[in-house]
Design a protein around this motif. Sequence first.
Motif, short mmCIF file in Angstrom:
data_model
loop_
_atom_site.label_atom_id
_atom_site.label_comp_id
_atom_site.label_asym_id
_atom_site.label_seq_id
_atom_site.Cartn_x
_atom_site.Cartn_y
_atom_site.Cartn_z
N SER A 87 0.70 -1.13 0.09
CA SER A 87 0.05 0.13 -0.18
C SER A 87 0.90 1.16 0.15
CB SER A 87 -1.06 0.09 1.26
OG SER A 87 -1.87 -1.18 1.15
N VAL A 90 2.94 1.56 -3.39
CA VAL A 90 2.04 2.21 -4.52
C VAL A 90 1.76 3.34 -4.40
CG1 VAL A 90 -0.02 1.45 -5.69
CG2 VAL A 90 1.15 -0.08 -5.00
N VAL A 93 4.97 5.87 -4.68
CA VAL A 93 5.71 5.77 -6.18
C VAL A 93 4.57 6.40 -7.06
CG1 VAL A 93 6.37 4.47 -8.13
CG2 VAL A 93 7.05 3.69 -5.71
N ALA A 94 3.29 6.07 -6.93
CA ALA A 94 2.28 6.45 -7.98
C ALA A 94 2.33 8.07 -7.89
CB ALA A 94 0.86 5.78 -7.69
N LEU A 147 1.85 -5.24 -10.11
CA LEU A 147 2.29 -4.26 -9.29
C LEU A 147 2.64 -3.22 -10.06
CD1 LEU A 147 2.99 -3.07 -6.66
CD2 LEU A 147 5.36 -3.95 -6.67
N GLU A 148 3.27 -3.13 -11.13
CA GLU A 148 3.76 -2.18 -12.02
C GLU A 148 2.60 -1.57 -12.76
OE1 GLU A 148 4.79 -5.09 -12.14
OE2 GLU A 148 7.03 -5.12 -11.12
N ILE A 151 0.59 0.85 -10.22
CA ILE A 151 1.20 1.97 -9.97
C ILE A 151 0.92 2.95 -11.31
CG2 ILE A 151 3.49 3.30 -9.83
CD1 ILE A 151 4.33 0.56 -8.14
N ALA A 155 -1.20 6.36 -11.09
CA ALA A 155 -0.33 7.78 -11.61
C ALA A 155 -1.10 8.44 -12.39
CB ALA A 155 1.06 7.32 -11.92
N ALA A 216 -4.40 7.68 -3.40
CA ALA A 216 -3.87 6.51 -4.03
C ALA A 216 -3.98 5.39 -3.47
CB ALA A 216 -2.37 7.00 -4.38
N GLU A 220 -5.80 1.97 -4.60
CA GLU A 220 -5.08 0.75 -4.55
C GLU A 220 -6.09 -0.46 -4.20
OE1 GLU A 220 -3.28 -2.56 -3.13
OE2 GLU A 220 -3.58 -0.84 -1.62
N THR A 236 -2.33 -7.67 0.18
CA THR A 236 -2.41 -6.26 -0.07
C THR A 236 -3.75 -6.29 0.94
OG1 THR A 236 -4.05 -6.57 -1.73
CG2 THR A 236 -1.68 -6.36 -2.19
#
Length: 287
Positions: A87, A90, A93-94, A147-148, A151, A155, A216, A220, A236
Amino acid sequence: MSATVSIASRPNALWLALSKNRLSWIGLGLLLLIVFTALFAPWLAPHDPLQQNIAYRLEPPSAEFWLGTDSYGRDVLSRLIYGSRVSLLVGFVAILIAMTIGSALGVLAGYIGGWLDRLTMGLVDVLLSFPTLVLGLMIAAMLGASLENLIIAIAITEIAPFVRVARAPTIALKQRDFIEAGRALGYSPLRLMGVHIVPNMISDVVVLGSLWMASAIRTEASLSFIGLGVPPPTATWGSMIREGFENILDAWWLTVFPSVAILLTVLALNLLGDALRDAIDPKLRSD
């Protein structure tokens, strides 16, 4: 000179806002606790979050399993601790990606103006016409569950607010005397934007980032709940709520504890964001 004074005074303003707003200390303490838990998850988790043991399936909270077990016999507390990593990762980074791209677009649009400004704000209006969750759902569904991709999806949904927040002060700052002086000295537009404009508006972007990081994390959890988040068996908070939804009447702990974790994280970020906003805007500071 004005930029230097502004930057130097921000730590004092932040400390003053924190001192006057006692709730901000609660937010800061909660956030530090959650970050500490995520960083030291391997040492804090009492069990392997992926280890299954059907013999202990749907055990209620007890001395051995403090928060009970799930339908596969996995320790809920351990999965909750490891879920904080996903959490926070994500969310951070996002928002960092959205903040960087959105701020750059906002500064460029506000400083250059003309067709670039109209094009940028038109795209921003399109993004803002969709609810955040719906837009994230559309993008995540197209990219697939990972995961990628999660994000990237979050974003993209958060870029538009940063464009607007960066553009407005840029339009005001480019008319200031120190910017005009820089133009007279032959400074390039890139230097004026990067050295003189960005430092004077970055504080507003940071405040927005702290508030939208909470959004965010909620997004998520929502995407993970409907199966578009990180694929199982990775823990998660959203997927834990989803797994417990089928047993909500018999095993309440499966949904309650992850929900409380999300609530506390969002509350901590909002309280801290309010303190940052008070530090940046003197009109909002508590008396």
